[in-house]
Write an enzyme that holds these catalytic residues in place. Structure first.
Site, PDB file in Angstrom:
ATOM      1  N   GLY A  12       0.676  -1.164   0.170  1.00  0.00           N
ATOM      2  CA  GLY A  12      -0.171  -0.027  -0.062  1.00  0.00           C
ATOM      3  C   GLY A  12       1.016   1.331   0.103  1.00  0.00           C
ATOM      4  O   GLY A  12       1.840   1.424   0.761  1.00  0.00           O
ATOM      5  N   THR A 141       5.269   2.053   5.700  1.00  0.00           N
ATOM      6  CA  THR A 141       4.030   1.465   5.917  1.00  0.00           C
ATOM      7  C   THR A 141       3.021   2.368   6.661  1.00  0.00           C
ATOM      8  O   THR A 141       3.591   2.882   7.770  1.00  0.00           O
ATOM      9  CB  THR A 141       3.657   0.296   6.413  1.00  0.00           C
ATOM     10  OG1 THR A 141       2.444  -0.239   6.722  1.00  0.00           O
ATOM     11  CG2 THR A 141       4.540  -0.153   7.799  1.00  0.00           C
ATOM     12  N   ASP A 143       0.738   1.564   8.328  1.00  0.00           N
ATOM     13  CA  ASP A 143       0.090   0.732   9.464  1.00  0.00           C
ATOM     14  C   ASP A 143       1.120   0.700  10.803  1.00  0.00           C
ATOM     15  O   ASP A 143       0.880   0.451  11.951  1.00  0.00           O
ATOM     16  CB  ASP A 143       0.217  -0.807   8.843  1.00  0.00           C
ATOM     17  CG  ASP A 143      -1.024  -1.045   7.821  1.00  0.00           C
ATOM     18  OD1 ASP A 143      -1.807  -0.064   7.769  1.00  0.00           O
ATOM     19  OD2 ASP A 143      -0.859  -1.931   7.198  1.00  0.00           O
ATOM     20  N   GLY A 190      -5.404   0.008   8.749  1.00  0.00           N
ATOM     21  CA  GLY A 190      -4.391  -0.392   9.668  1.00  0.00           C
ATOM     22  C   GLY A 190      -4.397  -1.773   9.788  1.00  0.00           C
ATOM     23  O   GLY A 190      -3.378  -2.756  10.609  1.00  0.00           O
ATOM     24  N   GLU A 246     -10.430  -0.477  10.903  1.00  0.00           N
ATOM     25  CA  GLU A 246     -11.010  -1.436   9.929  1.00  0.00           C
ATOM     26  C   GLU A 246     -10.794  -2.839  10.343  1.00  0.00           C
ATOM     27  O   GLU A 246     -11.228  -3.790   9.702  1.00  0.00           O
ATOM     28  CB  GLU A 246     -10.292  -1.155   8.538  1.00  0.00           C
ATOM     29  CG  GLU A 246      -8.738  -1.644   8.628  1.00  0.00           C
ATOM     30  CD  GLU A 246      -8.116  -1.585   7.001  1.00  0.00           C
ATOM     31  OE1 GLU A 246      -8.700  -1.000   6.273  1.00  0.00           O
ATOM     32  OE2 GLU A 246      -6.911  -1.588   6.920  1.00  0.00           O
TER      33      GLU A 246
HETATM   34  O1  F6P Z   1      -0.720  -2.113   4.269  1.00  0.00           O
HETATM   35  C1  F6P Z   1      -1.228  -0.945   4.229  1.00  0.00           C
HETATM   36  C2  F6P Z   1      -2.615  -0.671   4.043  1.00  0.00           C
HETATM   37  O2  F6P Z   1      -2.973   0.676   3.487  1.00  0.00           O
HETATM   38  C3  F6P Z   1      -3.603  -1.139   5.184  1.00  0.00           C
HETATM   39  O3  F6P Z   1      -3.667  -0.300   5.978  1.00  0.00           O
HETATM   40  C4  F6P Z   1      -4.819  -1.653   4.446  1.00  0.00           C
HETATM   41  O4  F6P Z   1      -5.598  -2.597   4.821  1.00  0.00           O
HETATM   42  C5  F6P Z   1      -4.360  -2.172   2.989  1.00  0.00           C
HETATM   43  O5  F6P Z   1      -2.958  -1.532   2.610  1.00  0.00           O
HETATM   44  C6  F6P Z   1      -5.371  -1.977   1.829  1.00  0.00           C
HETATM   45  O6  F6P Z   1      -4.798  -2.303   0.702  1.00  0.00           O
HETATM   46  P1  F6P Z   1      -5.094  -2.293  -0.717  1.00  0.00           P
HETATM   47  O7  F6P Z   1      -4.869  -0.735  -1.129  1.00  0.00           O
HETATM   48  O8  F6P Z   1      -4.586  -3.327  -1.549  1.00  0.00           O
HETATM   49  O9  F6P Z   1      -6.672  -2.451  -0.716  1.00  0.00           O
END
Ligand code: F6P
Length: 408
Positions: A12, A141, A143, A190, A246
């Site tokens: 992400g 990240t 997260d 997160g 989430e």
């Molecule tokens: O790992 C980073 C993140 O932004 C998380 O917080 C989130 O759950 C995930 O990526 C979302 O992923 P994507 O953009 O692939 O849906």
């Protein structure tokens, strides 16, 4: 360093992931590296020999300044899991073949837990097959869940956006004070670590009381207790604002967002999380008859470079820069960590740490930073996180909107 280098972005995006690419580029050029390549769409694109020459974009200082202010993954990202080595040697050989073709001596990979797995696998393969190429991880990240490092680039900016937006939402929600209470539920990313949701607490201050409750995935989510809490709050206040991760899940392990519906799964087995706030807001409306509103920060929280933290931008640059320095010293199979040296004034240095202790490990919010009732954060958390959101770097505005650097 005699050969060329390549940098890739994975997972992400964050508001400052491009600042790390700028850091890699600047350090490599300072060391006299001829070509600094970018992987187009991470290791997945690299396996198809998709690369770009960063000189085309960054050769002058203006390019670097623009890149630092550009959200998303400038090079393109991917969620690609390297297969286990045994039985898939061809995939690994392909990576080395492409590296040799472009005379690439070092590979830098910006990412979170899953991406650090790629660094681990490639450096393990190199060690086992007597290859001289080096691999260094650049942490990134929103997260904030990588272990060993004090915090992760990307977190401070997302946290700044969340704290700022929470203040704005709390003000807005309080506008209609004389009417029946309005319950606003805000969903924050997160996954399984509550660091980003915790950042809602950074909205607290002399001009804002902060959210009324904060639910992290570190604590099991009890639907009845949640409904009780909302009713209690609504009996006392005309504006109720609640932050929820989430990743909140009930006692049997199911995420709240997957109750009653199927959710998609990515290459790493991560469930696509979304819809928690909508689901909870609907439930509150049905059970109480109150007006509710669901807000999902979604992409906005990781793409808001216009509200990035200067501390975060600088540290993202630094870890990219120091990854090159580490590789130049011969290091491989390592990730650069941010090491806090003091809070007053805040000071942070870097070092390189063994990737094996980092890849695939998720660091959670420590229990002692969560209040006893499990619905808020202590001042110790605020003390930890506040320095990370400090400072601003103004966007370069053109025609009323921030200008970004875009790959051709
Ligand atoms: O790992 C980073 C993140 O932004 C998380 O917080 C989130 O759950 C995930 O990526 C979302 O992923 P994507 O953009 O692939 O849906």
């Amino acid at each position: 360093m005699k050969g060329n280098v390549v940098v890739g972005q994975s997972g992400g995006p964050t508001a400052v992931i491009n600042s790390s690419v700028a850091g890699v580029y600047a350090a490599a050029k300072k060391l006299g590296v001829n070509k600094v390549y970018g992987m187009v769409h991470g290791i997945e694109g690299f396996l198809e020999d998709k690369i770009c020459d960063l000189d085309e974009y960054l050769a002058d200082e203006a390019g670097i300044e623009l890149l630092k202010r550009t959200p998303s993954a400038f090079l393109g990202s991917c969620r690609f899991k390297m297969p286990k080595i045994e039985g898939h040697e061809d995939v690994y050989e392909k990576v080395f073949e492409i590296m040799e073709k472009h005379d690439i001596e070092c590979l830098f990979y910006c990412g979170g837990n899953d991406s650090m797995d790629t660094v681990k696998m490639l450096s393990d393969y190199a060690a086992a097959h007597n290859k001289s190429q080096r691999f260094v991880g650049v942490p990134k990240t929103i997260d904030n869940d990588l272990p060993i490092t004090d915090h992760c680039p990307g977190y401070g900016s997302a946290a700044k956006y969340i704290a700022t937006s929470m203040k704005e939402i709390i003000r807005d929600n309080a506008s209609f004070g004389a009417q029946k209470p309005i319950v606003c539920i805000v969903e924050i990313m997160g996954r399984n670590a509550g660091w980003l949701t915790a950042a809602a607490a950074l909205s607290r201050g002399s001009d804002c009381e902060g959210p009324d409750a904060i639910y992290l995935p570190e604590k099991v989510f009890d639907m009845d207790a949640f409904m009780e809490k909302v009713k209690e709050l609504a009996a006392k206040k005309s504006s109720v604002v609640i932050a929820v991760s989430e990743g909140v899940h009930i006692a049997d392990g199911r995420y709240v967002c997957e109750l009653g519906r199927e959710v998609a799964v990515d290459a790493f087995g991560h469930k696509q999380m979304s819809g928690t706030a909508v689901m909870l807001a609907q439930k509150v409306a049905e059970e109480t008859g109150l007006k509710t509103r669901a807000i999902e920060f979604s992409t906005l929280q990781r793409a808001a470079t216009h509200l990035a933290s200067l501390t975060d931008i600088n540290e993202a640059f630094q870890v990219g820069h120091d990854a090159v320095v580490a590789a130049n010293e011969g290091k491989t199979g390592m990730m650069i960590t941010l090491d806090r040296n003091g809070d007053d004034p805040y000071q942070c240095g870097t070092s390189a740490y063994d990737i094996h202790a980092i890849a695939n490990v998720e660091r959670k919010v420590p229990d002692e930073w969560i209040t006893a009732d499990g619905t808020n954060l202590t001042d110790d958390y605020v003390k930890y996180a506040r320095p990370l959101i400090m400072g601003e770097l103004l966007p370069l505005y053109v025609n009323g909107t921030p200008r970004h650097l875009v790959r051709k």
